[in-house]
Design a protein around this motif. Structure first.
Motif, PDB file in Angstrom:
ATOM      1  N   GLY A  28       0.767  -1.513  -0.193  1.00 26.39           N
ATOM      2  CA  GLY A  28      -0.045   0.023  -0.050  1.00 26.39           C
ATOM      3  C   GLY A  28       0.798   1.424   0.027  1.00 26.39           C
ATOM      4  O   GLY A  28       0.194   2.271   0.156  1.00 26.39           O
ATOM      5  N   ILE A  29       2.122   1.402  -0.153  1.00 24.61           N
ATOM      6  CA  ILE A  29       2.991   2.367  -0.052  1.00 24.61           C
ATOM      7  C   ILE A  29       2.708   3.168  -1.635  1.00 24.61           C
ATOM      8  O   ILE A  29       2.802   2.380  -2.534  1.00 24.61           O
ATOM      9  CB  ILE A  29       4.487   2.044   0.114  1.00 24.61           C
ATOM     10  N   ARG A  30       2.426   4.384  -1.500  1.00 25.14           N
ATOM     11  CA  ARG A  30       1.962   5.171  -2.590  1.00 25.14           C
ATOM     12  C   ARG A  30       3.070   6.266  -3.037  1.00 25.14           C
ATOM     13  O   ARG A  30       3.772   6.532  -2.377  1.00 25.14           O
ATOM     14  CB  ARG A  30       0.873   5.797  -2.825  1.00 25.14           C
ATOM     15  N   LEU A  59      12.766   4.035  -2.442  1.00 25.51           N
ATOM     16  CA  LEU A  59      12.574   5.165  -2.937  1.00 25.51           C
ATOM     17  C   LEU A  59      12.047   5.092  -4.164  1.00 25.51           C
ATOM     18  O   LEU A  59      11.109   6.186  -4.928  1.00 25.51           O
ATOM     19  CB  LEU A  59      14.144   5.783  -3.104  1.00 25.51           C
ATOM     20  N   GLU A  60      12.022   4.070  -5.029  1.00 21.19           N
ATOM     21  CA  GLU A  60      11.439   3.676  -6.500  1.00 21.19           C
ATOM     22  C   GLU A  60       9.922   3.867  -5.952  1.00 21.19           C
ATOM     23  O   GLU A  60       9.153   4.425  -6.745  1.00 21.19           O
ATOM     24  CB  GLU A  60      11.684   2.513  -7.075  1.00 21.19           C
ATOM     25  N   VAL A  61       9.234   3.188  -5.005  1.00 24.50           N
ATOM     26  CA  VAL A  61       8.001   3.014  -4.726  1.00 24.50           C
ATOM     27  C   VAL A  61       7.212   4.364  -4.444  1.00 24.50           C
ATOM     28  O   VAL A  61       6.219   5.088  -4.831  1.00 24.50           O
ATOM     29  CB  VAL A  61       7.491   2.177  -3.739  1.00 24.50           C
ATOM     30  N   LEU A  62       8.222   5.362  -3.593  1.00 27.12           N
ATOM     31  CA  LEU A  62       7.897   6.787  -3.161  1.00 27.12           C
ATOM     32  C   LEU A  62       7.850   7.548  -4.360  1.00 27.12           C
ATOM     33  O   LEU A  62       6.965   8.624  -4.261  1.00 27.12           O
ATOM     34  CB  LEU A  62       8.601   7.230  -1.909  1.00 27.12           C
ATOM     35  N   ASP A  63       8.793   7.096  -5.252  1.00 22.22           N
ATOM     36  CA  ASP A  63       8.907   8.166  -6.421  1.00 22.22           C
ATOM     37  C   ASP A  63       9.446   9.630  -6.099  1.00 22.22           C
ATOM     38  O   ASP A  63       9.740   9.801  -4.879  1.00 22.22           O
ATOM     39  CB  ASP A  63       7.368   8.317  -7.111  1.00 22.22           C
ATOM     40  N   THR A  67       8.985  11.224   0.497  1.00 20.80           N
ATOM     41  CA  THR A  67       9.985  11.349   1.146  1.00 20.80           C
ATOM     42  C   THR A  67      10.383   9.874   2.320  1.00 20.80           C
ATOM     43  O   THR A  67       9.342   9.485   2.924  1.00 20.80           O
ATOM     44  CB  THR A  67       9.944  12.369   1.834  1.00 20.80           C
ATOM     45  N   LEU A  68      11.530   9.620   2.298  1.00 20.30           N
ATOM     46  CA  LEU A  68      11.785   8.400   3.161  1.00 20.30           C
ATOM     47  C   LEU A  68      12.397   8.925   4.420  1.00 20.30           C
ATOM     48  O   LEU A  68      13.471   9.587   4.290  1.00 20.30           O
ATOM     49  CB  LEU A  68      12.651   7.450   2.530  1.00 20.30           C
ATOM     50  N   VAL A  69      11.882   8.469   5.567  1.00 14.47           N
ATOM     51  CA  VAL A  69      12.491   8.947   6.873  1.00 14.47           C
ATOM     52  C   VAL A  69      12.754   7.567   7.704  1.00 14.47           C
ATOM     53  O   VAL A  69      12.109   6.643   7.575  1.00 14.47           O
ATOM     54  CB  VAL A  69      11.385   9.767   7.674  1.00 14.47           C
ATOM     55  N   VAL A  70      13.984   7.817   8.375  1.00 15.35           N
ATOM     56  CA  VAL A  70      14.406   6.783   9.273  1.00 15.35           C
ATOM     57  C   VAL A  70      14.990   7.406  10.662  1.00 15.35           C
ATOM     58  O   VAL A  70      14.948   8.547  10.818  1.00 15.35           O
ATOM     59  CB  VAL A  70      15.615   6.075   8.690  1.00 15.35           C
ATOM     60  N   TYR A  71      14.551   6.442  11.771  1.00 17.53           N
ATOM     61  CA  TYR A  71      15.167   7.125  12.974  1.00 17.53           C
ATOM     62  C   TYR A  71      16.862   6.491  13.351  1.00 17.53           C
ATOM     63  O   TYR A  71      17.028   5.640  13.133  1.00 17.53           O
ATOM     64  CB  TYR A  71      14.292   6.452  14.031  1.00 17.53           C
ATOM     65  N   ARG A 256       3.570  -4.112   8.671  1.00 17.15           N
ATOM     66  CA  ARG A 256       2.620  -3.162   9.013  1.00 17.15           C
ATOM     67  C   ARG A 256       2.725  -1.862   8.525  1.00 17.15           C
ATOM     68  O   ARG A 256       3.655  -1.336   8.507  1.00 17.15           O
ATOM     69  CB  ARG A 256       2.239  -3.043  10.520  1.00 17.15           C
ATOM     70  N   LEU A 257       1.816  -1.384   7.778  1.00 16.66           N
ATOM     71  CA  LEU A 257       1.628   0.136   7.252  1.00 16.66           C
ATOM     72  C   LEU A 257       0.451   0.712   7.671  1.00 16.66           C
ATOM     73  O   LEU A 257      -0.571   0.312   7.761  1.00 16.66           O
ATOM     74  CB  LEU A 257       1.731   0.110   5.789  1.00 16.66           C
TER      75      LEU A 257
END
Length: 282
Positions: A28-30, A59-63, A67-71, A256-257
């Motif tokens: 379900g990531i858009r 990153l490809e899925v997010l286009d 934005t990709l975020v990590v802790y 989980r999303l």
């Protein structure tokens, strides 16, 4: 390649980036999403291209608009009195003053994350990645919203209103638990700030001075965090009739999303109801 586990249906071959992209989309990531990812790549299984391929797939899925975020936490930059918790080992009390005077200052561009796996380091070190400036609880981000998310992380606020978590809430971000459970869901800590009577404690860490040419020992007071009931909290949220959590598989990992803002709102109410008391730091 990462981890010893093989993917379902193929006991020998690694997962390809193409498969990862497909599975992330099915989950379900858009395109255009802002997603905070907590991940165990060991749980995902062997990946052709390792952590770099996992990052590329996300990153490809997010286009380009996502934005990709990590802790990228650094709890090892802490007072020596806390090292049994933050580093897993104790040091003699007599050593504490020397360690406070010599522990390297946090550098957002160079200090590696600690205790959160390999994906945060892969994202943090990518060209164009930005990182927030908190010396113990930083976040890194790649994408058009990265500057807004990582700016203004207050030195005295780990995970509250002046942290990237609050900015992610404003941006209607989503959370991906990639092979990990609710126990590591940092967004629930934002809810802890909104519980009346919450406990607090003293913290200490090494920070760069205002001119950047030296370092100093910084003491401050913030929430006394407690993740011991996050699994129960997450299970309760997931069981709601509106089914706010999407579950699926990516590689061998159970994932989980879900949307961050409603999860934090639910967590605030749940924590108020279920935590009968908060122990204040002495």
């Amino acid at each position: 390649m990462i981890g010893p586990a093989a993917r379902p249906g193929d006991p020998t071959g690694p997962i390809s980036p193409r498969e990862l992209v497909s599975q992330l989309r099915v989950l379900g990531i858009r395109p255009g999403d802002t997603v905070l990812v907590h991940a165990s790549l060991r749980a995902v299984g062997r990946v052709r291209g390792g952590a770099g391929a996992v990052t590329d797939s996300l990153l490809e899925v997010l286009d380009a608009d996502g934005t990709l975020v990590v802790y990228t936490q650094t709890p090892d930059n802490s007072d020596p009195s806390r090292w049994p918790v933050t580093r897993g080992r104790a040091v003699p009390v007599a050593e504490w003053p020397r360690l406070r005077a010599t522990l390297p200052a946090f550098d957002p561009g160079r200090t590696p994350s600690f205790g959160v796996g390999v994906l945060p380091e892969e994202v943090r070190t990518r060209p164009g990645a930005l990182r927030s400036s908190h010396p113990q609880s930083s976040f890194a981000a790649l994408g058009p919203a990265a500057a807004r998310i990582t700016a203004g992380h207050a030195l005295n606020c780990h995970l509250g209103e002046e942290s990237p978590l609050a900015r992610l809430e404003e941006l209607d971000a989503r959370i991906l638990l990639l092979g990990v459970g609710y126990s590591v869901c940092t967004a629930f800590h934002l809810a802890e700030y909104r519980v009346p009577g919450r406990g607090s404690r003293d913290y200490g860490c090494a920070v760069a001075d205002a001119g950047g040419s030296g370092r100093r020992w910084h003491r401050y007071r913030d929430v006394d965090f407690d993740a011991s009931d996050f699994t129960a909290l997450g299970d309760s949220y997931e069981s709601q009739p509106e089914r706010p959590v999407t579950r699926g598989r990516v590689g061998a990992a159970d994932c989980r999303l879900f949307d961050l803002a409603p999860a934090v709102a639910y967590a605030s109410k749940w924590l108020i109801e279920h935590r009968t008391r908060w122990d204040s730091a002495e």
